[in-house]
Scaffold this motif. Structure first.
Motif, PDB file in Angstrom:
ATOM      1  N   GLY A   1       0.790  -1.229   0.000  1.00  0.00           N
ATOM      2  CA  GLY A   1       0.000   0.000   0.000  1.00  0.00           C
ATOM      3  C   GLY A   1       0.818   1.272   0.000  1.00  0.00           C
ATOM      4  O   GLY A   1       0.263   2.355   0.239  1.00  0.00           O
TER       5      GLY A   1
ATOM      6  N   THR B   1      -7.249   2.609  -2.719  1.00  0.00           N
ATOM      7  CA  THR B   1      -6.811   2.558  -4.114  1.00  0.00           C
ATOM      8  C   THR B   1      -7.969   2.830  -5.060  1.00  0.00           C
ATOM      9  O   THR B   1      -7.824   3.573  -6.044  1.00  0.00           O
ATOM     10  CB  THR B   1      -6.187   1.189  -4.413  1.00  0.00           C
ATOM     11  OG1 THR B   1      -5.113   0.938  -3.496  1.00  0.00           O
ATOM     12  CG2 THR B   1      -5.662   1.131  -5.839  1.00  0.00           C
ATOM     13  N   ARG B   2      -9.128   2.249  -4.785  1.00  0.00           N
ATOM     14  CA  ARG B   2     -10.299   2.489  -5.637  1.00  0.00           C
ATOM     15  C   ARG B   2     -10.715   3.964  -5.583  1.00  0.00           C
ATOM     16  O   ARG B   2     -11.079   4.544  -6.608  1.00  0.00           O
ATOM     17  CB  ARG B   2     -11.454   1.594  -5.204  1.00  0.00           C
ATOM     18  CG  ARG B   2     -11.236   0.119  -5.463  1.00  0.00           C
ATOM     19  CD  ARG B   2     -12.552  -0.641  -5.356  1.00  0.00           C
ATOM     20  NE  ARG B   2     -12.357  -2.075  -5.464  1.00  0.00           N
ATOM     21  CZ  ARG B   2     -12.249  -2.901  -4.429  1.00  0.00           C
ATOM     22  NH1 ARG B   2     -12.334  -2.428  -3.192  1.00  0.00           N
ATOM     23  NH2 ARG B   2     -12.069  -4.201  -4.617  1.00  0.00           N
TER      24      ARG B   2
ATOM     25  N   THR C   1      -6.599  -0.706   2.320  1.00  0.00           N
ATOM     26  CA  THR C   1      -5.732  -0.310   1.213  1.00  0.00           C
ATOM     27  C   THR C   1      -6.446  -0.435  -0.117  1.00  0.00           C
ATOM     28  O   THR C   1      -6.306   0.425  -1.000  1.00  0.00           O
ATOM     29  CB  THR C   1      -4.451  -1.151   1.220  1.00  0.00           C
ATOM     30  OG1 THR C   1      -3.781  -1.004   2.473  1.00  0.00           O
ATOM     31  CG2 THR C   1      -3.518  -0.742   0.093  1.00  0.00           C
ATOM     32  N   ALA C   2      -7.218  -1.499  -0.289  1.00  0.00           N
ATOM     33  CA  ALA C   2      -7.957  -1.682  -1.542  1.00  0.00           C
ATOM     34  C   ALA C   2      -9.005  -0.586  -1.720  1.00  0.00           C
ATOM     35  O   ALA C   2      -9.189  -0.056  -2.828  1.00  0.00           O
ATOM     36  CB  ALA C   2      -8.614  -3.057  -1.552  1.00  0.00           C
ATOM     37  N   ARG C   3      -9.686  -0.201  -0.646  1.00  0.00           N
ATOM     38  CA  ARG C   3     -10.686   0.869  -0.744  1.00  0.00           C
ATOM     39  C   ARG C   3     -10.022   2.211  -1.058  1.00  0.00           C
ATOM     40  O   ARG C   3     -10.558   3.010  -1.831  1.00  0.00           O
ATOM     41  CB  ARG C   3     -11.499   0.949   0.548  1.00  0.00           C
ATOM     42  CG  ARG C   3     -12.298  -0.312   0.862  1.00  0.00           C
ATOM     43  CD  ARG C   3     -13.398  -0.040   1.872  1.00  0.00           C
ATOM     44  NE  ARG C   3     -12.896   0.452   3.140  1.00  0.00           N
ATOM     45  CZ  ARG C   3     -12.545  -0.317   4.167  1.00  0.00           C
ATOM     46  NH1 ARG C   3     -12.642  -1.644   4.058  1.00  0.00           N
ATOM     47  NH2 ARG C   3     -12.118   0.214   5.301  1.00  0.00           N
TER      48      ARG C   3
ATOM     49  N   GLY D   1     -10.570  -4.750   2.690  1.00  0.00           N
ATOM     50  CA  GLY D   1      -9.327  -4.126   3.126  1.00  0.00           C
ATOM     51  C   GLY D   1      -9.291  -2.626   2.908  1.00  0.00           C
ATOM     52  O   GLY D   1      -9.831  -2.101   1.933  1.00  0.00           O
TER      53      GLY D   1
ATOM     54  N   ARG E   1      -3.362  -8.960  -5.362  1.00  0.00           N
ATOM     55  CA  ARG E   1      -4.472  -8.935  -4.413  1.00  0.00           C
ATOM     56  C   ARG E   1      -5.167  -7.583  -4.352  1.00  0.00           C
ATOM     57  O   ARG E   1      -6.274  -7.475  -3.828  1.00  0.00           O
ATOM     58  CB  ARG E   1      -3.977  -9.307  -3.014  1.00  0.00           C
ATOM     59  CG  ARG E   1      -3.439 -10.729  -2.910  1.00  0.00           C
ATOM     60  CD  ARG E   1      -3.036 -11.011  -1.472  1.00  0.00           C
ATOM     61  NE  ARG E   1      -2.539 -12.366  -1.304  1.00  0.00           N
ATOM     62  CZ  ARG E   1      -2.137 -12.888  -0.149  1.00  0.00           C
ATOM     63  NH1 ARG E   1      -2.176 -12.131   0.956  1.00  0.00           N
ATOM     64  NH2 ARG E   1      -1.695 -14.119  -0.084  1.00  0.00           N
ATOM     65  N   LEU E   2      -4.530  -6.542  -4.844  1.00  0.00           N
ATOM     66  CA  LEU E   2      -5.084  -5.199  -4.773  1.00  0.00           C
ATOM     67  C   LEU E   2      -5.390  -4.680  -6.173  1.00  0.00           C
ATOM     68  O   LEU E   2      -4.742  -5.076  -7.143  1.00  0.00           O
ATOM     69  CB  LEU E   2      -4.088  -4.244  -4.086  1.00  0.00           C
ATOM     70  CG  LEU E   2      -3.755  -4.535  -2.625  1.00  0.00           C
ATOM     71  CD1 LEU E   2      -2.666  -3.596  -2.145  1.00  0.00           C
ATOM     72  CD2 LEU E   2      -4.993  -4.393  -1.753  1.00  0.00           C
ATOM     73  N   PRO E   3      -6.354  -3.771  -6.298  1.00  0.00           N
ATOM     74  CA  PRO E   3      -6.595  -3.142  -7.599  1.00  0.00           C
ATOM     75  C   PRO E   3      -5.406  -2.280  -7.999  1.00  0.00           C
ATOM     76  O   PRO E   3      -4.636  -1.824  -7.154  1.00  0.00           O
ATOM     77  CB  PRO E   3      -7.845  -2.292  -7.354  1.00  0.00           C
ATOM     78  CG  PRO E   3      -7.911  -2.093  -5.885  1.00  0.00           C
ATOM     79  CD  PRO E   3      -7.308  -3.315  -5.274  1.00  0.00           C
TER      80      PRO E   3
ATOM     81  N   SER F   1       0.965  -2.596  -7.110  1.00  0.00           N
ATOM     82  CA  SER F   1       0.231  -2.929  -5.886  1.00  0.00           C
ATOM     83  C   SER F   1       0.184  -4.420  -5.610  1.00  0.00           C
ATOM     84  O   SER F   1       0.018  -4.842  -4.474  1.00  0.00           O
ATOM     85  CB  SER F   1      -1.203  -2.376  -5.988  1.00  0.00           C
ATOM     86  OG  SER F   1      -1.176  -0.988  -6.170  1.00  0.00           O
TER      87      SER F   1
ATOM     88  N   ALA G   1      -3.137   0.647  -8.730  1.00  0.00           N
ATOM     89  CA  ALA G   1      -3.108   2.031  -8.253  1.00  0.00           C
ATOM     90  C   ALA G   1      -2.954   2.985  -9.428  1.00  0.00           C
ATOM     91  O   ALA G   1      -2.438   2.605 -10.483  1.00  0.00           O
ATOM     92  CB  ALA G   1      -1.954   2.221  -7.269  1.00  0.00           C
TER      93      ALA G   1
END
Length: 313
Positions: A140, A273-274, A269-271, A267, A211-213, A208, A215
């Motif tokens: 993140g 990033t979105r 961090t994912a929110r 999560g 697991r994450l969208p 990222s 960035a």
């Protein structure tokens, strides 16, 4: 050198103090670039009532400078005590003195932010993000850097201008080069440090992860950062520099944190990033930031006289 020169009556009224304040400011601005007019004003001042006082001050300064150095100073530096006072300045090459003087003016114009701890804080943010990404293996780091980056130049503006930041604020603002011109010079210096440094740090950060969208790109924060900085300058003309930067910086962090903290998802961090993708990624968000920056620039030009009043800054 300019094509216009001050008339004799204008020079005389300026020297005896009877020239209106606004006309005096205009003449002082002209004297910065016109040597002949500056020499005429200097001659008129010496020939007037203030000439005697100026001569006394000059003689006192020359007498103080010409006095021999204290004995303790000569004992601690015997190799330099035998050098005449008139030879100290000539020992330094004229080009070196000119470079030092130019650098001194640049450092002064850059403002307290670049001379204080703010520049070190920017470096710490950039290096810390890279260290978290590679040393701590935290995915993140890039979203967090993109979230903080737009308010970094806003904080630099807050520490560059205003009576709380500059002990010479009253003198600087009353000078011909004060007001909006000086505010823009110091803001440009803040942007020149923060924009490339934080952008390079973003480019050095790894993706990222699966697991994450994805960035936003490392440079997508530049237009938002510029728009927020200009917005803080516009608002400074109404409520002062410190209050304006606090409102703009706090508003950005609130607009980013509120949806992230209230939304549901996998999560934090994912929110984040979105949410950053909604604000930064795509032609529509970037076009809106560009339009906001252009509007703020127009408002600055329209209200430039507001930055000459000490009570508003």
């Amino acid at each position: 050198m300019t094509g216009w020169h001050a008339p004799d009556d204008l020079v005389t009224r300026y020297a005896d103090g009877s020239l209106p304040e606004t006309d005096a400011w205009s003449l002082e601005k002209h004297l910065e670039t016109c040597g002949p007019c500056a020499a005429r004003v200097s001659h008129a001042a010496r020939a007037g009532a203030a000439g005697v006082v100026l001569a006394e001050v000059r003689d006192a300064v020359l007498h103080t400078v010409g006095e021999p150095a204290p004995t303790i100073a000569r004992a601690s530096a015997p190799t330099t005590a035998r050098v005449p006072a008139s030879g100290c300045a000539s020992a330094v090459p004229r080009g070196a003195r000119a470079v030092r003087g130019r650098l001194g003016r640049i450092v002064w114009a850059a403002g307290p932010a670049l001379r204080g701890a703010w520049a070190g804080a920017v470096v710490l943010v950039a290096v810390g993000a890279v260290a978290l990404a590679y040393g701590g293996e935290w995915a993140g780091a890039r979203p967090l850097l993109l979230a903080v980056a737009p308010v970094v130049p806003v904080a630099g503006v807050a520490l560059s201008y205003g009576r709380h930041a500059d002990p010479l604020h009253e003198i600087v603002t009353a000078s011909p080069s004060g007001g909006l011109r000086l505010l823009l010079m110091r803001t440009s210096a803040v942007l020149a440090v923060s924009l490339p440094l934080l952008t390079v740090a973003g480019l050095l950060l790894p993706p990222s992860g699966s697991r994450l969208p994805a960035a936003p790109a490392a440079a997508t924060w530049l237009l938002p950062g510029l728009a927020l900085t200009l917005a803080s300058l516009v608002l400074s003309g109404y409520v002062g520099c410190r209050t304006a930067t606090a409102l703009v910086g706090g508003g950005w962090l609130l607009a980013l944190a509120a949806p992230v903290l209230t939304a549901t998802g996998p999560g934090l961090t994912a929110r984040l990033t979105r949410q950053l993708s909604l604000y930064f990624t795509g032609a529509s968000p970037q076009g809106a930031w560009a339009a906001a920056a252009a509007l703020c620039a127009l408002l600055l030009a329209a209200r430039r006289s507001a930055y000459d009043r000490l009570e508003t800054m």
